[in-house]
Design a protein around this motif. Structure first.
Motif, PDB file in Angstrom:
ATOM      1  N   VAL A 172      24.377  48.006  40.489  1.00 58.90           N
ATOM      2  CA  VAL A 172      24.157  48.470  39.119  1.00 58.90           C
ATOM      3  C   VAL A 172      25.265  49.448  38.733  1.00 58.90           C
ATOM      4  O   VAL A 172      25.601  50.365  39.485  1.00 58.90           O
ATOM      5  CB  VAL A 172      22.779  49.150  38.986  1.00 58.90           C
ATOM      6  CG1 VAL A 172      22.655  49.854  37.635  1.00 58.90           C
ATOM      7  CG2 VAL A 172      21.667  48.124  39.146  1.00 58.90           C
ATOM      8  N   GLY A 173      25.867  49.210  37.579  1.00 62.06           N
ATOM      9  CA  GLY A 173      26.975  50.027  37.112  1.00 62.06           C
ATOM     10  C   GLY A 173      28.335  49.535  37.568  1.00 62.06           C
ATOM     11  O   GLY A 173      29.361  50.050  37.121  1.00 62.06           O
ATOM     12  N   ALA A 174      28.344  48.530  38.451  1.00 60.99           N
ATOM     13  CA  ALA A 174      29.605  48.010  38.981  1.00 60.99           C
ATOM     14  C   ALA A 174      30.214  46.975  38.042  1.00 60.99           C
ATOM     15  O   ALA A 174      29.542  46.408  37.182  1.00 60.99           O
ATOM     16  CB  ALA A 174      29.384  47.398  40.354  1.00 60.99           C
ATOM     17  N   ARG A 175      31.505  46.715  38.270  1.00 61.56           N
ATOM     18  CA  ARG A 175      32.256  45.811  37.412  1.00 61.56           C
ATOM     19  C   ARG A 175      32.777  44.600  38.186  1.00 61.56           C
ATOM     20  O   ARG A 175      33.110  44.702  39.371  1.00 61.56           O
ATOM     21  CB  ARG A 175      33.439  46.545  36.777  1.00 61.56           C
ATOM     22  CG  ARG A 175      33.007  47.590  35.750  1.00 61.56           C
ATOM     23  CD  ARG A 175      34.202  48.276  35.123  1.00 61.56           C
ATOM     24  NE  ARG A 175      33.830  48.902  33.856  1.00 61.56           N
ATOM     25  CZ  ARG A 175      34.707  49.201  32.897  1.00 61.56           C
ATOM     26  NH1 ARG A 175      35.993  48.943  33.054  1.00 61.56           N
ATOM     27  NH2 ARG A 175      34.293  49.749  31.771  1.00 61.56           N
ATOM     28  N   LEU A 176      32.852  43.491  37.482  1.00 57.69           N
ATOM     29  CA  LEU A 176      33.458  42.262  37.983  1.00 57.69           C
ATOM     30  C   LEU A 176      34.604  41.899  37.047  1.00 57.69           C
ATOM     31  O   LEU A 176      34.416  41.804  35.828  1.00 57.69           O
ATOM     32  CB  LEU A 176      32.414  41.139  38.015  1.00 57.69           C
ATOM     33  CG  LEU A 176      32.912  39.689  38.179  1.00 57.69           C
ATOM     34  CD1 LEU A 176      33.609  39.491  39.512  1.00 57.69           C
ATOM     35  CD2 LEU A 176      31.742  38.706  38.050  1.00 57.69           C
ATOM     36  N   VAL A 177      35.794  41.713  37.612  1.00 51.90           N
ATOM     37  CA  VAL A 177      36.967  41.311  36.836  1.00 51.90           C
ATOM     38  C   VAL A 177      37.359  39.916  37.303  1.00 51.90           C
ATOM     39  O   VAL A 177      37.599  39.698  38.500  1.00 51.90           O
ATOM     40  CB  VAL A 177      38.134  42.301  37.039  1.00 51.90           C
ATOM     41  CG1 VAL A 177      39.353  41.846  36.235  1.00 51.90           C
ATOM     42  CG2 VAL A 177      37.725  43.709  36.624  1.00 51.90           C
ATOM     43  N   ILE A 178      37.404  38.959  36.366  1.00 52.00           N
ATOM     44  CA  ILE A 178      37.614  37.562  36.744  1.00 52.00           C
ATOM     45  C   ILE A 178      38.307  36.789  35.624  1.00 52.00           C
ATOM     46  O   ILE A 178      37.930  36.913  34.455  1.00 52.00           O
ATOM     47  CB  ILE A 178      36.258  36.904  37.096  1.00 52.00           C
ATOM     48  CG1 ILE A 178      36.434  35.430  37.483  1.00 52.00           C
ATOM     49  CG2 ILE A 178      35.247  37.056  35.964  1.00 52.00           C
ATOM     50  CD1 ILE A 178      35.163  34.789  38.035  1.00 52.00           C
ATOM     51  N   PRO A 179      39.318  35.979  35.961  1.00 48.98           N
ATOM     52  CA  PRO A 179      39.870  35.057  34.965  1.00 48.98           C
ATOM     53  C   PRO A 179      38.985  33.822  34.858  1.00 48.98           C
ATOM     54  O   PRO A 179      38.558  33.272  35.884  1.00 48.98           O
ATOM     55  CB  PRO A 179      41.259  34.711  35.530  1.00 48.98           C
ATOM     56  CG  PRO A 179      41.173  34.997  36.986  1.00 48.98           C
ATOM     57  CD  PRO A 179      40.080  35.984  37.211  1.00 48.98           C
ATOM     58  N   VAL A 180      38.700  33.402  33.639  1.00 44.99           N
ATOM     59  CA  VAL A 180      37.798  32.272  33.410  1.00 44.99           C
ATOM     60  C   VAL A 180      38.507  31.239  32.545  1.00 44.99           C
ATOM     61  O   VAL A 180      39.081  31.561  31.500  1.00 44.99           O
ATOM     62  CB  VAL A 180      36.491  32.732  32.725  1.00 44.99           C
ATOM     63  CG1 VAL A 180      35.589  31.531  32.446  1.00 44.99           C
ATOM     64  CG2 VAL A 180      35.764  33.753  33.592  1.00 44.99           C
ATOM     65  N   GLY A 181      38.451  29.983  32.984  1.00 45.33           N
ATOM     66  CA  GLY A 181      39.072  28.902  32.227  1.00 45.33           C
ATOM     67  C   GLY A 181      39.428  27.754  33.143  1.00 45.33           C
ATOM     68  O   GLY A 181      39.314  27.850  34.371  1.00 45.33           O
ATOM     69  N   LEU A 182      39.860  26.660  32.556  1.00 38.60           N
ATOM     70  CA  LEU A 182      40.211  25.471  33.315  1.00 38.60           C
ATOM     71  C   LEU A 182      41.666  25.525  33.772  1.00 38.60           C
ATOM     72  O   LEU A 182      42.491  26.216  33.147  1.00 38.60           O
ATOM     73  CB  LEU A 182      39.983  24.223  32.460  1.00 38.60           C
ATOM     74  CG  LEU A 182      38.536  23.981  32.022  1.00 38.60           C
ATOM     75  CD1 LEU A 182      38.469  22.776  31.090  1.00 38.60           C
ATOM     76  CD2 LEU A 182      37.630  23.783  33.227  1.00 38.60           C
ATOM     77  N   PRO A 183      41.999  24.814  34.844  1.00 40.81           N
ATOM     78  CA  PRO A 183      43.382  24.801  35.315  1.00 40.81           C
ATOM     79  C   PRO A 183      44.348  24.303  34.238  1.00 40.81           C
ATOM     80  O   PRO A 183      44.065  23.325  33.545  1.00 40.81           O
ATOM     81  CB  PRO A 183      43.345  23.834  36.507  1.00 40.81           C
ATOM     82  CG  PRO A 183      41.916  23.794  36.934  1.00 40.81           C
ATOM     83  CD  PRO A 183      41.112  23.999  35.688  1.00 40.81           C
ATOM     84  N   TYR A 184      45.461  25.012  34.124  1.00 45.16           N
ATOM     85  CA  TYR A 184      46.546  24.612  33.216  1.00 45.16           C
ATOM     86  C   TYR A 184      46.118  24.570  31.751  1.00 45.16           C
ATOM     87  O   TYR A 184      46.759  23.928  30.920  1.00 45.16           O
ATOM     88  CB  TYR A 184      47.143  23.263  33.657  1.00 45.16           C
ATOM     89  CG  TYR A 184      47.323  23.186  35.149  1.00 45.16           C
ATOM     90  CD1 TYR A 184      48.220  24.042  35.799  1.00 45.16           C
ATOM     91  CD2 TYR A 184      46.552  22.312  35.922  1.00 45.16           C
ATOM     92  CE1 TYR A 184      48.361  24.004  37.190  1.00 45.16           C
ATOM     93  CE2 TYR A 184      46.690  22.278  37.298  1.00 45.16           C
ATOM     94  CZ  TYR A 184      47.597  23.123  37.923  1.00 45.16           C
ATOM     95  OH  TYR A 184      47.731  23.087  39.290  1.00 45.16           O
ATOM     96  N   CYS A 185      45.008  25.243  31.443  1.00 45.22           N
ATOM     97  CA  CYS A 185      44.553  25.394  30.068  1.00 45.22           C
ATOM     98  C   CYS A 185      44.455  26.880  29.757  1.00 45.22           C
ATOM     99  O   CYS A 185      44.748  27.727  30.604  1.00 45.22           O
ATOM    100  CB  CYS A 185      43.185  24.736  29.873  1.00 45.22           C
ATOM    101  SG  CYS A 185      43.178  22.942  30.136  1.00 45.22           S
ATOM    102  N   TYR A 186      44.033  27.216  28.555  1.00 42.96           N
ATOM    103  CA  TYR A 186      43.885  28.622  28.184  1.00 42.96           C
ATOM    104  C   TYR A 186      42.808  29.278  29.048  1.00 42.96           C
ATOM    105  O   TYR A 186      41.716  28.742  29.214  1.00 42.96           O
ATOM    106  CB  TYR A 186      43.514  28.743  26.706  1.00 42.96           C
ATOM    107  CG  TYR A 186      43.352  30.171  26.247  1.00 42.96           C
ATOM    108  CD1 TYR A 186      44.469  30.982  26.068  1.00 42.96           C
ATOM    109  CD2 TYR A 186      42.088  30.710  26.024  1.00 42.96           C
ATOM    110  CE1 TYR A 186      44.324  32.296  25.660  1.00 42.96           C
ATOM    111  CE2 TYR A 186      41.938  32.014  25.615  1.00 42.96           C
ATOM    112  CZ  TYR A 186      43.066  32.813  25.426  1.00 42.96           C
ATOM    113  OH  TYR A 186      42.927  34.119  25.036  1.00 42.96           O
ATOM    114  N   GLN A 187      43.139  30.408  29.604  1.00 39.99           N
ATOM    115  CA  GLN A 187      42.208  31.176  30.424  1.00 39.99           C
ATOM    116  C   GLN A 187      42.086  32.589  29.865  1.00 39.99           C
ATOM    117  O   GLN A 187      43.016  33.098  29.228  1.00 39.99           O
ATOM    118  CB  GLN A 187      42.700  31.250  31.880  1.00 39.99           C
ATOM    119  CG  GLN A 187      42.877  29.893  32.543  1.00 39.99           C
ATOM    120  CD  GLN A 187      43.653  29.988  33.837  1.00 39.99           C
ATOM    121  OE1 GLN A 187      44.046  31.071  34.273  1.00 39.99           O
ATOM    122  NE2 GLN A 187      43.883  28.845  34.478  1.00 39.99           N
TER     123      GLN A 187
END
Length: 222
Positions: A172-187
């Motif tokens: 609780v209170g923690a953060r997740l940093v993640i790139p989201v998207g399909l390969p070779y497309c806009y992420q």
């Protein structure tokens, strides 16, 4: 100006250029000190070490890359780490992001799905004297439940969706940093934060380009 100073200057310049997206003019001083301290050339193949302090990604073998220094600094900054934190990294790669985090937190657990990269990163980090990093070969999409909950989770490859296991393993209170998207497309680089009621606040930071997160469609091992 030496190569490290030049890299730091490039990060500072790009931070200012993207201020409207990231909501700040400068990154955390602790993060910038870590970026200056870690020898990035040690995490690149010898024939590419001339590119170590350029503000761009570079190949590290097995179809993977070491991320652009600015993106490494930004993602680390977004975690808002404390010295007592225990964090999880998905996608060890060369070990560079692990080394940056190790300057800032108590313990780093890092998972790499490509066995040779996991083995090489573990040896490299140990040889450089990092004692608060544990690297494991495996599928990071399922997290590392034995050490959960985590004070922060960082993912260094783009996922088509956010793995539920990683959300579940956030404190609780923690953060997740993640790139989201399909390969070779806009992420999109996304920031998630777990609230006291278990709800997740999420925001999109800026457009990015990462190698794809592999193993996300696999089932957990039993």
């Amino acid at each position: 100006m030496n190569d490290t100073d030049s890299m730091i200057k490039d990060i500072e310049n790009e931070t200012r250029l993207t201020r409207d997206f990231i909501g700040k003019d400068t990154l955390d001083a602790r993060v910038m000190a870590a970026m200056k301290q870690v020898p990035r050339h040690e995490f690149l193949p010898e024939d590419l070490r001339y590119r170590a302090y350029q503000n761009g990604p570079a190949p590290i073998g097995s179809g993977q890359t070491i991320s652009q220094p600015y993106i490494v600094a930004l993602m680390t900054d977004l975690l808002q780490t404390k010295p007592t934190d225990v964090v999880l990294e998905i996608g060890t790669g060369s070990g560079y992001q692990s080394a940056i985090l190790a300057q800032l937190v108590s313990q780093v657990y890092s998972i790499e799905i490509i066995e040779c990269l996991a083995l090489n990163a573990g040896k490299r980090l140990a040889g450089l004297g990092y004692r608060n990093i544990e690297v494991r070969y495996g599928n990071g999409c399922f997290g590392w439940p034995e050490h959960a909950p985590f004070d922060g989770i960082i993912v260094t490859a783009a996922a088509p969706h956010i793995p539920q296991a990683l959300i579940d393993q956030l404190r609780v209170g923690a953060r997740l940093v993640i790139p989201v998207g399909l390969p070779y497309c806009y992420q999109e680089l996304m920031l998630l934060e777990k609230q006291a009621d278990g709800q997740i606040d999420s925001s999109t930071i800026l457009g990015v380009s990462f190698v794809p997160l592999t193993g996300i469609h696999n089932k957990p091992q039993t």
